[in-house]
Each structure stands twice: as structure tokens, then as C-alpha cells.
Design a protein around this motif. Structure first.
Motif, PDB file in Angstrom:
ATOM      1  N   GLU A  28       0.839  -1.213   0.000  1.00 30.80           N
ATOM      2  CA  GLU A  28       0.000   0.000   0.000  1.00 30.80           C
ATOM      3  C   GLU A  28       0.871   1.258   0.000  1.00 30.80           C
ATOM      4  O   GLU A  28       0.581   2.230  -0.707  1.00 30.80           O
ATOM      5  CB  GLU A  28      -0.911  -0.013   1.224  1.00 30.80           C
ATOM      6  N   ARG A  29       1.942   1.218   0.763  1.00 28.85           N
ATOM      7  CA  ARG A  29       2.869   2.355   0.814  1.00 28.85           C
ATOM      8  C   ARG A  29       3.490   2.627  -0.557  1.00 28.85           C
ATOM      9  O   ARG A  29       3.605   3.772  -0.983  1.00 28.85           O
ATOM     10  CB  ARG A  29       3.965   2.047   1.834  1.00 28.85           C
ATOM     11  N   ALA A  65       6.901  14.681  -9.458  1.00 23.86           N
ATOM     12  CA  ALA A  65       8.130  14.025  -9.026  1.00 23.86           C
ATOM     13  C   ALA A  65       8.741  14.792  -7.864  1.00 23.86           C
ATOM     14  O   ALA A  65       9.123  15.961  -8.013  1.00 23.86           O
ATOM     15  CB  ALA A  65       9.117  13.949 -10.180  1.00 23.86           C
ATOM     16  N   THR A  66       8.797  14.140  -6.698  1.00 27.49           N
ATOM     17  CA  THR A  66       9.406  14.761  -5.524  1.00 27.49           C
ATOM     18  C   THR A  66      10.417  13.798  -4.912  1.00 27.49           C
ATOM     19  O   THR A  66      10.330  12.575  -5.090  1.00 27.49           O
ATOM     20  CB  THR A  66       8.354  15.109  -4.457  1.00 27.49           C
ATOM     21  N   LYS A  67      11.360  14.374  -4.169  1.00 34.51           N
ATOM     22  CA  LYS A  67      12.380  13.559  -3.507  1.00 34.51           C
ATOM     23  C   LYS A  67      11.742  12.636  -2.468  1.00 34.51           C
ATOM     24  O   LYS A  67      12.132  11.467  -2.334  1.00 34.51           O
ATOM     25  CB  LYS A  67      13.406  14.469  -2.832  1.00 34.51           C
ATOM     26  N   LYS A  68      10.741  13.162  -1.757  1.00 36.80           N
ATOM     27  CA  LYS A  68      10.070  12.369  -0.729  1.00 36.80           C
ATOM     28  C   LYS A  68       9.369  11.155  -1.326  1.00 36.80           C
ATOM     29  O   LYS A  68       9.494  10.040  -0.817  1.00 36.80           O
ATOM     30  CB  LYS A  68       9.057  13.224   0.015  1.00 36.80           C
ATOM     31  N   ILE A 110      12.256   2.826  -0.462  1.00 33.08           N
ATOM     32  CA  ILE A 110      12.171   2.119   0.816  1.00 33.08           C
ATOM     33  C   ILE A 110      11.139   0.996   0.753  1.00 33.08           C
ATOM     34  O   ILE A 110      11.406  -0.138   1.175  1.00 33.08           O
ATOM     35  CB  ILE A 110      11.822   3.103   1.952  1.00 33.08           C
ATOM     36  N   ALA A 111       9.948   1.288   0.218  1.00 32.86           N
ATOM     37  CA  ALA A 111       8.889   0.270   0.142  1.00 32.86           C
ATOM     38  C   ALA A 111       9.307  -0.885  -0.755  1.00 32.86           C
ATOM     39  O   ALA A 111       9.058  -2.058  -0.433  1.00 32.86           O
ATOM     40  CB  ALA A 111       7.600   0.902  -0.369  1.00 32.86           C
ATOM     41  N   THR A 112       9.966  -0.584  -1.880  1.00 31.46           N
ATOM     42  CA  THR A 112      10.413  -1.635  -2.801  1.00 31.46           C
ATOM     43  C   THR A 112      11.415  -2.562  -2.123  1.00 31.46           C
ATOM     44  O   THR A 112      11.329  -3.791  -2.239  1.00 31.46           O
ATOM     45  CB  THR A 112      11.042  -1.010  -4.059  1.00 31.46           C
TER      46      THR A 112
END
Length: 309
Positions: free
Chosen positions: A86-87, A99-102, A109-111
Motif C-alpha cells: 500500500e505504501r 516528481a518529488t524527492k520524498k 524504501i517500500a520496494t
């Protein structure tokens, strides 16, 4: 120090090759604690024999508890997989808008977490054992052969010794108590040396050394020719009213042979010869000199090393 070791975790080898008996009560207590405490670390190779071929009613009960723990672990991993999926989807949607850095960091991280969780699920379901499944670190459990009621007996113990009578915070105050230096056996370890001795079966051990450019390098040291070593330990049964008993052990280490010193490490686990098993496991505290002789008469072993995987 011996911060990690690849052991023979199958208790049945102690039974088959050394005529030992298994302490089913102690194994059952360990497995129940393992079920109750998700943070407890037990190598997969130590539980596999119960799952593959339980022979007695007690072993079948142990297998049932282990399967229940595995089912609980699977549910927890699947729940976390759902959260991370979900994340990832939310981050990908955010990226499609702007497109953002966050958002990019969230995708990364989720991947990574999804890949890690899927790997753990595969490992949980796999029945094939790898060398990694027999490796222990401080705080992990291992089968240890001791002498009990005149019989060689195998008990599960934690690899970090908490001497009887010491407070529980001893583990953090003295984090290096997974090794017992030869020169401290009559001092720091006087309550165990000459009293409670054990043996573990070790195929290799791992050490941190200074690598190129001063960076840490983990080396695997393995006997050449390959052989399983009977490595000497001291152990203790820690008790306190209202708390669970703790069986724990420390590997005895000594100055290294030349090839280990040349690789950059200053300690080596102490192995004993097979003909000294009973004398080592049943020491006379009034004759420590005889125990010293057993450690001095260690087998001649040459170690080769390579970077650990």
C-alpha cells in the motif's frame, strides 16, 4: 573473539556419533519460549529435525509448537507485506502527479522492504537448509553436549553466558560473555571452569579483521582438511524466582595459530580431542591442572580463510 560460528545444529548427530541423549524437557521449554518470544533467535537447522522426522510423542508436540510459530510468523510477514505494498502504491501515485524527492524515497524504501519480506516468506516455507541456517551469533541458541546423571546429554543453550547468581542486566553490562578467554578461566569464569563444561560441534567460525583501507572485513575460518571440531565451552544454569531458567554458554578461546594471527585476528576457539570428551564433560574442580592438560592437548588443526558471504 568468536563472534559467530557455523555449528552442527542437528542434535541427532550428537546422538548418532557421540552416544548422547537429548534433554527433551529442555528442548520443549526452549521451543515454548521461542513460540512466546518473537525476538528469540534459533537457527533453522536446530528446529528442522523436529519438523522433518519427529519420532516420539514429545517430539511431535515440539513440532506442533514450531509449526504454530511459523504460521504466526507468516501472518505477521503477510500483514507487513500488505502495508508496504500500500505504501508503494501511494508513493507511485504521488510520483505520477509530481516528481518529488520524498515520493522517490518512499518508492525506494517500500520496494526494498517488499523484496526483503518476500525473501523471508520464501525462507520460512523452504525445507532446504543452507550453511547460513547453521550459523549462530551472540544471543542465538545452539545444542550443547554436557554430562548429566552420568550420560552425555544434549541441551539447547543461549550463546552468551550469564553466570548463575548474576543479575539479568549482566548481559548488557558484559556483552562479550559469549567467549571465555583461556587466561580468564580461573578468574572471571571460576564458577564454571572445573564445574560445568560443554561441547559444541563447529565446522567454521567467523571473525572481524581490518580489511583494505582499514575497513572492517569478516573472514570465515575453516579447518583444512574439512572437519567438525569439538569446541570446548563453559556453561551455567541461571535461575531466579518468578523468572524462566536460562541455560547459556561461552566458547573458550585462546591465542591463535600462526595462520589466524597472520590474517589479522588474535583469538581462536579451543577444540579438544574425542578421547577427552568424558574427562572434559565431567571435570574435577579440585584438579584444574588435569583440565588444563585437556585444553593444552588440542588437536592439530590448520585453518584457511576467505571473506564471508
Amino acid at each position: 573473539m568468536c563472534y559467530s560460528a557455523q555449528i552442527t545444529a542437528d542434535y541427532k548427530r550428537f546422538i548418532r556419533e557421540y552416544g548422547a541423549v537429548m534433554s527433551l524437557d529442555d528442548f520443549a521449554r526452549m521451543v515454548q519460549e521461542y513460540f512466546d518470544n518473537p525476538k528469540m533467535r534459533v537457527p533453522k537447522a536446530m528446529t528442522a529435525p523436529f519438523l522433518e522426522s519427529p519420532e516420539t510423542e514429545e517430539e511431535r508436540k515440539i513440532a506442533e509448537i514450531l509449526r504454530a510459530r511459523m504460521a504466526a510468523d507468516e501472518i505477521e510477514l503477510l500483514q507487513e507485506l500488505g502495508k508496504q505494498t500500500e505504501r508503494l502504491e501511494k508513493a507511485q501515485q504521488a510520483l505520477s502527479v509530481k516528481a518529488t524527492k520524498k515520493a522517490s524515497e518512499e518508492v525506494r524504501i517500500a520496494t526494498n522492504k517488499i523484496a526483503s519480506i518476500k525473501g523471508k516468506l520464501e525462507e520460512l516455507k523452504s525445507t532446504e537448509l543452507t550453511p547460513r541456517d547453521s550459523r549462530i551469533f551472540p544471543g542465538w541458541y545452539a545444542p550443547v553436549m554436557v554430562m548429566e546423571n552420568g550420560r552425555r546429554t544434549v541441551k539447547p543453550m543461549r550463546y552468551q553466558c550469564r553466570p548463575a547468581g548474576k543479575p539479568a542486566f549482566y548481559d548488557t553490562e558484559f556483552p562479550g560473555t559469549y567467549n571465555a578467554r583461556r587466561d580468564s578461566l580461573r578468574g572471571f569464569w571460576k564458577g564454571q571452569y572445573g564445574h560445568t563444561h560443554g561441547l559444541i560441534l563447529v565446522d567454521a567460525f567467523f571473525e572481524n579483521v581490518a580489511g583494505p583501507n582499514g575497513k572492517n572485513l569478516v573472514l570465515e575460518f575453516r579447518p583444512n582438511p574439512p572437519q567438525t571440531l569439538l569446541v570446548a565451552c563453559v556453561w551455567s544454569r541461571w535461575t531466579k524466582p518468578g523468572e524462566k531458567d536460562l541455560l547459556s554458554f561461552a566458547i573458550i578461546t585462546d591465542d591463535p595459530p600462526p595462520e589466524i594471527a597472520a590474517a589479522g585476528h588474535d583469538r581462536c576457539p579451543v577444540a579438544i580431542k574425542a578421547e577427552h570428551i568424558d574427562a572434559w564433560l565431567n571435570p574435577d574442580p579440585r584438579n584444574l591442572e588435569a583440565v588444563d592438560v585437556i585444553l593444552d592437548a588440542r588437536p592439530s588443526v590448520y585453518f584457511v580463510n576467505r571473506p564471508a558471504n
